[in-house]
Enzyme design. Structure first.
Site, PDB file in Angstrom:
ATOM      1  N   HIS A 236       0.754  -1.131  -0.049  1.00  0.00           N
ATOM      2  CA  HIS A 236      -0.024  -0.144  -0.006  1.00  0.00           C
ATOM      3  C   HIS A 236       0.955   1.430   0.018  1.00  0.00           C
ATOM      4  O   HIS A 236       2.148   1.202   0.084  1.00  0.00           O
ATOM      5  CB  HIS A 236      -0.811   0.015   1.046  1.00  0.00           C
TER       6      HIS A 236
ATOM      7  N   HIS B 205       1.345   3.959   2.040  1.00  0.00           N
ATOM      8  CA  HIS B 205       2.019   4.558   3.009  1.00  0.00           C
ATOM      9  C   HIS B 205       3.451   4.728   3.063  1.00  0.00           C
ATOM     10  O   HIS B 205       4.196   3.743   2.691  1.00  0.00           O
ATOM     11  CB  HIS B 205       1.443   3.857   4.387  1.00  0.00           C
TER      12      HIS B 205
ATOM     13  N   ASP C  19       5.581   4.564   5.318  1.00  0.00           N
ATOM     14  CA  ASP C  19       6.779   3.269   5.890  1.00  0.00           C
ATOM     15  C   ASP C  19       6.597   2.203   5.126  1.00  0.00           C
ATOM     16  O   ASP C  19       7.388   1.136   5.642  1.00  0.00           O
ATOM     17  CB  ASP C  19       6.176   3.446   7.346  1.00  0.00           C
ATOM     18  N   HIS C  20       5.906   2.182   4.029  1.00  0.00           N
ATOM     19  CA  HIS C  20       6.120   0.882   2.992  1.00  0.00           C
ATOM     20  C   HIS C  20       6.718   1.378   1.918  1.00  0.00           C
ATOM     21  O   HIS C  20       6.887   0.406   0.790  1.00  0.00           O
ATOM     22  CB  HIS C  20       4.717   0.311   2.867  1.00  0.00           C
TER      23      HIS C  20
ATOM     24  N   HIS D  21      -7.433  -1.173   5.573  1.00  0.00           N
ATOM     25  CA  HIS D  21      -6.395  -0.083   5.944  1.00  0.00           C
ATOM     26  C   HIS D  21      -6.389   1.013   5.080  1.00  0.00           C
ATOM     27  O   HIS D  21      -6.458   2.189   5.536  1.00  0.00           O
ATOM     28  CB  HIS D  21      -5.169  -0.890   6.220  1.00  0.00           C
TER      29      HIS D  21
ATOM     30  N   ASP E  76      -0.017  -4.025   6.118  1.00  0.00           N
ATOM     31  CA  ASP E  76      -0.648  -3.473   7.159  1.00  0.00           C
ATOM     32  C   ASP E  76      -2.179  -4.134   7.394  1.00  0.00           C
ATOM     33  O   ASP E  76      -3.178  -3.553   8.001  1.00  0.00           O
ATOM     34  CB  ASP E  76      -0.620  -2.122   7.307  1.00  0.00           C
TER      35      ASP E  76
ATOM     36  N   HIS F 286       4.877  -5.204  10.191  1.00  0.00           N
ATOM     37  CA  HIS F 286       5.507  -4.592  11.439  1.00  0.00           C
ATOM     38  C   HIS F 286       5.763  -5.778  12.463  1.00  0.00           C
ATOM     39  O   HIS F 286       5.098  -6.718  12.538  1.00  0.00           O
ATOM     40  CB  HIS F 286       4.440  -3.759  11.951  1.00  0.00           C
TER      41      HIS F 286
HETATM   42 FE    FE Z   1       2.908   0.577   8.200  1.00  0.00          FE
HETATM   43 ZN    ZN Z   2       0.320   1.275   6.705  1.00  0.00          ZN
END
Ligand code: FE
Ligand code: ZN
Length: 255
Positions: A54, A56, A58-59, A112, A129, A167
């Site tokens: 996805h 985001h 942090d990905h 999400h 996530d 995570h």
């Molecule tokens: Fe994440």
């Molecule tokens: Zn995420």
């Protein structure tokens, strides 16, 4: 096929999916570029693709830095066009991903975010996530019903499916699980195991789908214990799967 886990940022995991026959590889969710490039060198693989679950940051935060060094295909859901840096291959449910001689499949699992996918290679599930070990992602862009349906899709996979999530949240997730299902012995046992792994800074990921079915409170809307605990707190709560899931998710948001 070989999977290499790459710890990134504070608690993210990226993964190299390696075709051992050809030495070609794809990276799932590169949060940052440098550690991924180092891992590619160390493993002596030829990186061919980025698979983003996805959009985001942090990905996907490593996409641009990796693409500055290597020309790669970048996969992500078609709803994420314009949000995933360098996206070349917008995909949807059932699309095929090829890494060397490996064949993977896309599962569309919104909730999400509205463009969240998982990548399934044999019995290895890379689910970002959406499904966490002993938990699930927050509902940022989707509804409880969408997330419930996405999780249900993943629950239908064989019990021996390896769950590679985005995570390292297992310990905290199991502490929460105990608050809604304190008499599930599998939860307490899994928390003990997770704590001793984390005390050595070892990873608790991957798990198996069978373990998740037994201990993940977001997949246990049928649990009598969870239902009666919720009823005590929320007497008017309907006990259908979506309502139970939504209420557990809300409790976790405040945990
Ligand atoms: Fe994440
Ligand atoms: Zn995420």
């Amino acid at each position: 096929m070989r999977v290499v886990q790459i710890p990134l940022l504070r608690d993210n995991y990226g993964y190299l999916i390696v075709c051992e026959e050809t030495g070609e590889a794809a990276v799932v969710d590169p949060s940052e570029a440098e550690p991924v490039l180092r891992s590619v060198e160390r493993e002596k693989v030829a990186l061919k693709a980025i698979l983003n679950t996805h959009h985001h940051r942090d990905h996907t935060g490593g996409n641009s830095g990796i693409l500055e060094r290597l020309a790669l295909e970048v996969y992500g859901h078609k709803n994420d066009q314009g949000r995933i840096p360098g996206l070349t291959h917008p995909v949807d449910e059932r699309d095929e991903i090829v890494v060397g001689r490996l064949r993977g499949r896309v599962l569309f699992i919104p909730g999400h975010t509205k463009g969240h996918v998982a990548y399934l290679f044999d019995d290895n599930l890379f689910c970002g996530d959406t499904l966490f070990t002993a938990g699930c992602g927050r509902l940022f862009e989707g509804t409880a019903e969408q997330m419930h349906d996405s999780l249900k899709k993943l629950m239908a996979l064989p019990g021996n499916t390896m769950v590679y999530c985005g995570h390292e949240y297992t310990e905290k997730n199991l502490e929460f699980a105990l608050t809604v299902e304190p008499n599930n012995p599998a939860v307490a046992k899994r928390l003990d195991t997770a704590r001793s792994l984390r005390a050595k800074r070892d990873s608790t990921v991957p798990s198996t789908m069978a373990e998740e079915l037994e201990t993940n409170p977001f997949l246990r809307w049928h649990s009598q214990e969870i239902q009666s605990n919720l009823r005590q707190q929320f007497p008017a709560l309907p006990l259908d799967p979506i309502s139970v899931f939504a209420q557990v998710r809300q409790l976790k948001d405040k945990f």
